[in-house]
Design an enzyme around this catalytic site. Structure first.
Site, PDB file in Angstrom:
ATOM      1  N   CYS A  35     -10.993   3.071   0.113  1.00  9.24           N
ATOM      2  CA  CYS A  35      -9.564   3.241   0.368  1.00  9.24           C
ATOM      3  C   CYS A  35      -9.261   2.449   1.636  1.00  9.24           C
ATOM      4  O   CYS A  35     -10.033   2.509   2.604  1.00  9.24           O
ATOM      5  CB  CYS A  35      -9.278   4.726   0.568  1.00  9.24           C
ATOM      6  SG  CYS A  35      -7.679   5.097   1.278  1.00  9.24           S
ATOM      7  N   GLY A  83      -3.006   8.977  -3.674  1.00  6.16           N
ATOM      8  CA  GLY A  83      -4.326   9.265  -4.245  1.00  6.16           C
ATOM      9  C   GLY A  83      -4.558  10.675  -4.736  1.00  6.16           C
ATOM     10  O   GLY A  83      -5.554  10.953  -5.402  1.00  6.16           O
ATOM     11  N   ASP A 122       0.877  -1.175   0.000  1.00 14.48           N
ATOM     12  CA  ASP A 122       0.000   0.000   0.000  1.00 14.48           C
ATOM     13  C   ASP A 122       0.914   1.224   0.000  1.00 14.48           C
ATOM     14  O   ASP A 122       2.120   1.120   0.246  1.00 14.48           O
ATOM     15  CB  ASP A 122      -0.894  -0.005   1.253  1.00 14.48           C
ATOM     16  CG  ASP A 122      -1.799   1.219   1.325  1.00 14.48           C
ATOM     17  OD1 ASP A 122      -2.353   1.616   0.277  1.00 14.48           O
ATOM     18  OD2 ASP A 122      -1.957   1.800   2.418  1.00 14.48           O
ATOM     19  N   SER A 123       0.300   2.392  -0.224  1.00 12.29           N
ATOM     20  CA  SER A 123       1.080   3.627  -0.165  1.00 12.29           C
ATOM     21  C   SER A 123       1.548   3.910   1.266  1.00 12.29           C
ATOM     22  O   SER A 123       2.474   4.693   1.453  1.00 12.29           O
ATOM     23  CB  SER A 123       0.215   4.782  -0.651  1.00 12.29           C
ATOM     24  OG  SER A 123      -0.942   4.870   0.148  1.00 12.29           O
ATOM     25  N   GLU A 143      -2.994   8.676   8.673  1.00 16.29           N
ATOM     26  CA  GLU A 143      -1.542   8.445   8.793  1.00 16.29           C
ATOM     27  C   GLU A 143      -0.956   9.222   9.980  1.00 16.29           C
ATOM     28  O   GLU A 143       0.103   8.872  10.485  1.00 16.29           O
ATOM     29  CB  GLU A 143      -0.826   8.860   7.500  1.00 16.29           C
ATOM     30  CG  GLU A 143      -1.114   7.974   6.306  1.00 16.29           C
ATOM     31  CD  GLU A 143      -0.216   6.721   6.219  1.00 16.29           C
ATOM     32  OE1 GLU A 143       0.933   6.767   6.666  1.00 16.29           O
ATOM     33  OE2 GLU A 143      -0.708   5.695   5.705  1.00 16.29           O
ATOM     34  N   THR A 202      -6.318   3.078  -4.576  1.00 16.45           N
ATOM     35  CA  THR A 202      -5.761   3.958  -5.597  1.00 16.45           C
ATOM     36  C   THR A 202      -4.972   3.164  -6.632  1.00 16.45           C
ATOM     37  O   THR A 202      -5.171   3.327  -7.841  1.00 16.45           O
ATOM     38  CB  THR A 202      -4.853   5.006  -4.915  1.00 16.45           C
ATOM     39  OG1 THR A 202      -5.626   5.686  -3.922  1.00 16.45           O
ATOM     40  CG2 THR A 202      -4.304   5.988  -5.910  1.00 16.45           C
ATOM     41  N   CYS A 211      -4.642  -1.363  -1.781  1.00 11.91           N
ATOM     42  CA  CYS A 211      -4.719   0.085  -1.984  1.00 11.91           C
ATOM     43  C   CYS A 211      -5.747   0.348  -3.081  1.00 11.91           C
ATOM     44  O   CYS A 211      -5.585  -0.127  -4.217  1.00 11.91           O
ATOM     45  CB  CYS A 211      -3.343   0.590  -2.406  1.00 11.91           C
ATOM     46  SG  CYS A 211      -3.303   2.336  -2.830  1.00 11.91           S
ATOM     47  N   HIS A 224      -7.349   2.847   3.980  1.00 12.56           N
ATOM     48  CA  HIS A 224      -7.136   3.606   5.213  1.00 12.56           C
ATOM     49  C   HIS A 224      -8.455   3.828   5.971  1.00 12.56           C
ATOM     50  O   HIS A 224      -8.451   4.073   7.172  1.00 12.56           O
ATOM     51  CB  HIS A 224      -6.550   4.989   4.908  1.00 12.56           C
ATOM     52  CG  HIS A 224      -5.084   4.991   4.621  1.00 12.56           C
ATOM     53  ND1 HIS A 224      -4.544   4.475   3.464  1.00 12.56           N
ATOM     54  CD2 HIS A 224      -4.024   5.450   5.347  1.00 12.56           C
ATOM     55  CE1 HIS A 224      -3.227   4.629   3.487  1.00 12.56           C
ATOM     56  NE2 HIS A 224      -2.893   5.224   4.622  1.00 12.56           N
TER      57      HIS A 224
HETATM   58  N1  DGL Z   1      -4.782   3.059   1.106  1.00 17.13           N
HETATM   59  C1  DGL Z   1      -4.705   3.807  -0.127  1.00 17.13           C
HETATM   60  C2  DGL Z   1      -5.968   3.537  -0.917  1.00 17.13           C
HETATM   61  O1  DGL Z   1      -6.587   2.535  -0.636  1.00 17.13           O
HETATM   62  C3  DGL Z   1      -4.347   5.208   0.217  1.00 17.13           C
HETATM   63  C4  DGL Z   1      -4.220   6.102  -0.901  1.00 17.13           C
HETATM   64  C5  DGL Z   1      -3.263   7.214  -0.825  1.00 17.13           C
HETATM   65  O2  DGL Z   1      -2.090   6.961  -0.614  1.00 17.13           O
HETATM   66  O3  DGL Z   1      -3.687   8.326  -1.093  1.00 17.13           O
HETATM   67  O4  DGL Z   1      -6.366   4.240  -1.830  1.00 17.13           O
END
Ligand code: DGL
Length: 282
Positions: free
Chosen positions: A195, A52, A19-20, A161, A84, A82, A197
């Site tokens: 997302c 994102g 993931d990011s 975050e 995104t 993720c 998160h």
């Molecule tokens: N967890 C990522 C998602 O599901 C976060 C996206 C991001 O880094 O903006 O989209």
């Protein structure tokens, strides 16, 4: 000339998840619960989060570097935990990977279609996810009469975050109240937390949407899909007790501190910092 055949992934190899940032840990938690025998390698690109709010070309380059790192760890399966990345990475690229790959969009869309009674479905996600129309496409393919309302929520990822996810956090609650206005007005009965998160702020979202609205957690749904896919490919490691190893591209201290919130009872495991930028991709 005959094409060289890909070496078959090994059952004992780890599952790769990325993931990011920290959001994908919501999928790891579910994987550890569902598949206790599996070893997991997680990469969180904490040095470059968020993805994102960036352009598709940058998201694709970052995701390819994340995948290059996981492939180097000889993983047998890759999950883009993720929304995104799952919405942006071209299918031609993921189809050509040497191991099976799953994103989160399809499983979440299927769960939403199962859950809805009225066909009115809300989607919240990053700007890149909402602009891509990925959830809309996946839902409509399954339920052509669905009425979908999608809203980008760019502030949620930095809030999560930075640890602003407690159910009584006044800042996150105020932001969520504003973002959910249009979705509430549309009278949805199902909301995709598009997302990974967002499950961290599910109590706030549930409170604002009301008890009658089903919330769909993409990481959880995708972990279930991973179990099915691994089993179908004969790659499920059912015995033994699996481990988790974490890699990040920024400070390991903040990851160790915040990851407990995402992993709950499955917290723990070594954390290592890597330079993901060093991976050369096309
Ligand atoms: N967890 C990522 C998602 O599901 C976060 C996206 C991001 O880094 O903006 O989209």
């Amino acid at each position: 000339m005959e094409k060289p055949s890909k070496p078959a992934p090994q059952r004992g190899a780890p599952i790769g998840v990325f993931d990011s940032g920290l959001g994908g840990l919501t999928a790891v938690r579910e994987l550890r619960r569902l598949l206790p025998g599996e070893n997991i390698i997680y990469f969180g690109d904490t040095g470059r989060v968020p993805y994102g709010t960036r352009g598709a070309d940058i998201i694709v380059r970052y995701a390819k570097q994340d995948i290059a790192f996981l492939l180097e760890q000889n993983v047998k399966y890759i999950m883009a935990a993720c929304g995104t990345v799952s919405s942006t990475l071209p299918k031609a690229f993921t189809d050509a990977l040497p191991v099976p790959y799953t994103g989160v969009v399809q499983s979440a869309a299927e769960a939403a279609v199962r859950a809805t009674q009225t066909g009115r479905i809300g989607v919240i996600g990053t700007p890149a996810t909402v602009q891509s129309g990925s959830y809309q496409t996946a839902i409509t393919a399954l339920l052509p009469t669905a009425h979908i309302t999608a809203t980008a929520c760019p502030l949620f990822v930095p809030l999560v975050e930075n640890g602003y996810f407690n159910a009584d956090n006044a800042v996150t609650r105020m932001v969520a109240h504003d973002y959910l206005r249009g979705i509430q007005a549309a009278g949805v009965d199902t909301l995709i937390l598009g997302c990974t998160h967002y499950p961290l702020i599910a109590p706030i979202l549930a409170d604002l949407m009301g008890a009658d609205v089903a919330l769909i957690d993409p990481g959880r749904e995708t972990a279930r899909a991973a179990r099915r896919a691994l089993s179908a490919a004969g790659l499920l490691r059912e015995s033994g007790s699996g481990t988790a190893q974490y890699y990040v591209s920024d400070s390991t201290e903040s990851f160790a501190r915040l990851s407990e919130w995402f992993l709950g009872e499955y917290a723990g495991g070594p954390v290592t910092r890597i330079s993901v930028d060093a991976y050369h991709v096309e």
